[in-house]
Design an enzyme around this catalytic site. Structure first.
Site, PDB file in Angstrom:
ATOM      1  N   ARG A   8       0.803  -1.229   0.000  1.00  0.00           N
ATOM      2  CA  ARG A   8       0.000   0.000   0.000  1.00  0.00           C
ATOM      3  C   ARG A   8       0.837   1.282   0.000  1.00  0.00           C
ATOM      4  O   ARG A   8       0.291   2.365  -0.179  1.00  0.00           O
ATOM      5  CB  ARG A   8      -0.965  -0.014   1.200  1.00  0.00           C
ATOM      6  CG  ARG A   8      -2.189  -0.870   0.927  1.00  0.00           C
ATOM      7  CD  ARG A   8      -3.214  -0.710   2.017  1.00  0.00           C
ATOM      8  NE  ARG A   8      -2.875  -1.496   3.196  1.00  0.00           N
ATOM      9  CZ  ARG A   8      -3.321  -1.218   4.423  1.00  0.00           C
ATOM     10  NH1 ARG A   8      -4.068  -0.167   4.634  1.00  0.00           N
ATOM     11  NH2 ARG A   8      -2.982  -1.995   5.430  1.00  0.00           N
ATOM     12  N   LYS A  15       9.156  -0.635   2.327  1.00  0.00           N
ATOM     13  CA  LYS A  15       8.388   0.176   3.289  1.00  0.00           C
ATOM     14  C   LYS A  15       9.219   0.614   4.484  1.00  0.00           C
ATOM     15  O   LYS A  15       9.162   1.775   4.905  1.00  0.00           O
ATOM     16  CB  LYS A  15       7.168  -0.611   3.770  1.00  0.00           C
ATOM     17  CG  LYS A  15       6.371   0.127   4.829  1.00  0.00           C
ATOM     18  CD  LYS A  15       5.014  -0.459   5.069  1.00  0.00           C
ATOM     19  CE  LYS A  15       5.057  -1.703   5.908  1.00  0.00           C
ATOM     20  NZ  LYS A  15       3.704  -2.179   6.245  1.00  0.00           N
ATOM     21  N   GLN A  73      14.100 -13.721   4.566  1.00  0.00           N
ATOM     22  CA  GLN A  73      12.889 -14.526   4.436  1.00  0.00           C
ATOM     23  C   GLN A  73      12.407 -14.410   2.986  1.00  0.00           C
ATOM     24  O   GLN A  73      11.882 -13.375   2.580  1.00  0.00           O
ATOM     25  CB  GLN A  73      11.796 -13.999   5.392  1.00  0.00           C
ATOM     26  CG  GLN A  73      10.524 -14.823   5.352  1.00  0.00           C
ATOM     27  CD  GLN A  73       9.310 -14.044   5.848  1.00  0.00           C
ATOM     28  OE1 GLN A  73       9.317 -12.816   5.919  1.00  0.00           O
ATOM     29  NE2 GLN A  73       8.244 -14.755   6.168  1.00  0.00           N
ATOM     30  N   THR A  79       4.100 -13.869   9.380  1.00  0.00           N
ATOM     31  CA  THR A  79       4.957 -13.410  10.482  1.00  0.00           C
ATOM     32  C   THR A  79       5.625 -14.575  11.221  1.00  0.00           C
ATOM     33  O   THR A  79       6.759 -14.442  11.685  1.00  0.00           O
ATOM     34  CB  THR A  79       4.153 -12.554  11.479  1.00  0.00           C
ATOM     35  OG1 THR A  79       2.986 -13.289  11.879  1.00  0.00           O
ATOM     36  CG2 THR A  79       3.710 -11.242  10.863  1.00  0.00           C
ATOM     37  N   ALA A 385      29.232  44.638  -0.651  1.00  0.00           N
ATOM     38  CA  ALA A 385      28.148  44.051  -1.435  1.00  0.00           C
ATOM     39  C   ALA A 385      28.670  43.532  -2.768  1.00  0.00           C
ATOM     40  O   ALA A 385      29.461  44.195  -3.436  1.00  0.00           O
ATOM     41  CB  ALA A 385      27.066  45.087  -1.676  1.00  0.00           C
ATOM     42  N   TYR A 392      38.260  28.768  -6.604  1.00  0.00           N
ATOM     43  CA  TYR A 392      38.382  27.542  -7.401  1.00  0.00           C
ATOM     44  C   TYR A 392      38.984  27.877  -8.756  1.00  0.00           C
ATOM     45  O   TYR A 392      38.461  28.724  -9.481  1.00  0.00           O
ATOM     46  CB  TYR A 392      36.971  26.955  -7.556  1.00  0.00           C
ATOM     47  CG  TYR A 392      36.900  25.626  -8.273  1.00  0.00           C
ATOM     48  CD1 TYR A 392      37.706  24.561  -7.889  1.00  0.00           C
ATOM     49  CD2 TYR A 392      35.997  25.436  -9.318  1.00  0.00           C
ATOM     50  CE1 TYR A 392      37.614  23.335  -8.531  1.00  0.00           C
ATOM     51  CE2 TYR A 392      35.900  24.214  -9.966  1.00  0.00           C
ATOM     52  CZ  TYR A 392      36.711  23.171  -9.570  1.00  0.00           C
ATOM     53  OH  TYR A 392      36.616  21.959 -10.203  1.00  0.00           O
ATOM     54  N   SER A 410      32.769  47.205  -2.743  1.00  0.00           N
ATOM     55  CA  SER A 410      31.732  46.438  -3.421  1.00  0.00           C
ATOM     56  C   SER A 410      32.238  45.826  -4.715  1.00  0.00           C
ATOM     57  O   SER A 410      33.121  46.381  -5.373  1.00  0.00           O
ATOM     58  CB  SER A 410      30.539  47.346  -3.733  1.00  0.00           C
ATOM     59  OG  SER A 410      29.949  47.729  -2.507  1.00  0.00           O
ATOM     60  N   GLY A 428      36.390  49.485  -4.568  1.00  0.00           N
ATOM     61  CA  GLY A 428      35.275  48.795  -5.204  1.00  0.00           C
ATOM     62  C   GLY A 428      35.611  48.392  -6.624  1.00  0.00           C
ATOM     63  O   GLY A 428      36.348  49.083  -7.323  1.00  0.00           O
TER      64      GLY A 428
END
Ligand code: UD1
Ligand code: CA
Length: 461
Positions: A8, A15, A73, A79, A385, A392, A410, A428
């Site tokens: 279900r 599950k 199993q 069960t 900012a 990298y 900035s 900047g």
């Protein structure tokens, strides 16, 4: 028992590997079993066995607190048949506790009571009263003594009216379990080997069968469908929210909190709506978390404020990827702290600022639209900012060091490896590729030129 298909759930994933509070259902159960200092924990897998075993592998192996064994199993014939598969790995002495992989919220405390009820020489069944017992095995008693568990499909109308049901959890001596498992047959409505049929054998052999009845439905709630999973998740989260509130945490709405791991809170913490906490998170005294934050594996210092829509994604506790936010820091809104972000006291990280594997010392600020990756930032540095560390080169990551009191204007690019000297200023728009001296103004951009009376091109009239 974790071999069932879980039809279900309508999912490719077995599950028992679906997540509740961020962990596989079966991991909850195995953890609880481990808390009982069990000699061993045996997982019976079948449907998706390889996937189930590899998902749980991290809980076993060297250094594990208990011996985790897997048996398979195949096919799944009920069960009783499931537990039969475990017989070869179970010792003859001692007590066996049978648990269901899809009943995740059973508590160790309750199991200790069940084991005490078993006392090493009785069959103890964990039971509960349900107003609507449909689908469950009914507990048939004569006086106080349990006589049988009758499955829904095999029950008479009279038995179906019984509201005391079997939770799927029992404790009993291993020796008798083995003996009775050998006697099971599948002469029943489902043509399955029912584990619950061992009750009849116990009664026949004169062993006392005791029902240990609890009243907390969450602990025995089984999951069969996505709806039940979501309902149990909400119930669990609400319980977590209430526990936090009892400790004094102010939640704007206990119905809008998700803790998928461990959340520790000091005094006077407040958390606005729709926050998700994952892994291990510690919030210091007076911390405020705004609405819609996702915080994983982080320690947030006293009086820090995490403004709305902030994403903090630390790595494993104790690793270099764990995140620290210092006392009095301000983070967000819309900030992103990635693995290894370490912010000192009173650091400010503003909107659309990303910090990865970087240390910012006390009072450093990056308030708008910036990237700090693989950087070591000194006290009181102001990172302007739109500025970034270019960490990298296409193959390797390099470090940027910005010494105390430096001011980065900035829209600068600091091309790592590079060091900005203490107290220096970067103009900047600069692209800095060489170390800058302490105290100096460093500018690396085209010089401004103005051409007087410049005529813009225009179309002929
Ligand atoms: C079982 C009990 C029922 C009880 C109910 C509580 C039996 C016969 N019935 O019924 O009395 O009220 O649990 O939830 O035991 N499983 C296997 N292999 C199998 C079949 C099941 O490993 O062949 C596992 C399932 O994955 C699950 C657990 O056993 O974790 C219970 O199986 P399920 O089919 O849900 O049992 P119920 O029919 O609900
Ligand atoms: Ca069944």
């Amino acid at each position: 028992m974790a071999a069932g298909k879980g039809t279900r759930m309508k999912s490719r994933l077995p599950k028992v590997l679906h997540l509740l509070a961020g962990r596989a259902l079966l991991a909850h159960v195995v953890d609880t079993a481990a808390q009982l200092s069990a000699r061993q924990v045996v997982v019976i897998s079948g449907h998706g066995a390889a996937e189930v075993e590899s998902a749980l592998a991290p809980l076993s192996g060297a250094g594990a607190a208990f011996d985790l064994r897997f048996v398979r199993q195949e096919p799944q014939l009920g069960t009783g048949h499931a537990v039969q598969q475990a017989v070869p790995v179970l010792a003859d002495d001692g007590v066996v506790v049978v648990l269901s992989g899809d009943v995740p919220l059973i508590r160790a405390e309750t199991l200790r009571e069940l084991i005490a009820t078993c006392g090493g020489d009785k069959l103890a069944l964990l039971t509960i009263d349900f107003a609507d017992p449909t689908g469950y095995g009914r507990i048939v008693r004569q006086g106080d003594a349990v006589q049988a568990i009758v499955e829904q499909k095999d029950a008479s109308a009279e038995q179906r009216a019984i509201t005391e049901v079997y939770s799927g959890i029992m404790a009993l001596p291993a020796r008798q379990l083995k003996r009775w498992l050998a006697r099971l047959d599948k002469n029943n409505a489902q043509g399955e080997y029912y584990l619950t049929d061992i009750v009849k054998s116990a009664v026949a052999d004169g062993m006392p069968v005791l029902g240990h009845r609890i009243s907390d439905p969450l602990q025995v709630a089984g999951i069969n469908s996505p709806l039940q999973l979501a309902e149990l998740e909400r119930a669990w989260q609400l319980r977590t929210a209430r526990e936090l509130m009892e400790q004094g945490v102010r939640l704007a709405d206990p119905a809008r909190l998700d803790v998928r791991g461990i959340l520790r809170c000091a005094q006077d913490v407040s958390i606005d709506v729709n926050c998700v906490f994952e892994g291990e998170v510690t919030l210091g005294e007076g911390v405020k978390v705004g609405a819609n934050c996702v915080i994983a594996n982080a320690t947030i210092g006293a009086a820090a404020v995490i403004h709305p829509f902030t994403h903090i994604e630390g790595g494993k506790p104790g690793s270099k990827d764990f995140i620290e936010v210092g006392a009095g820091a301000l983070v967000g809104p819309f900030a992103r702290l990635r693995p290894g972000a370490r912010l000192g006291a009173e650091v400010h990280i503003g909107n659309f600022v990303e910090v990865k594997n970087s240390t910012l010392a006390k009072g450093a600020k990056a308030n708008h639209l910036a990237y700090l990756g693989d950087a070591t930032v000194g006290e009181r540095v102001n990172f302007g900012a739109g500025s970034i560390t270019a960490n990298y080169d296409g193959a390797f990551k390099h470090r940027t060091v910005i010494e105390a009191d430096a001011h980065i204007g900035s829209n600068c690019v600091l091309v790592a490896p590079v060091t900005i000297g203490a107290g220096g200023t970067v103009g900047g728009g600069s692209t800095i590729t060489k170390d800058t001296p302490a105290g100096a103004l460093s500018v690396a951009r085209g010089k401004q030129v103005s051409i007087a009376n410049w005529k813009r091109p225009s179309k002929p009239r």
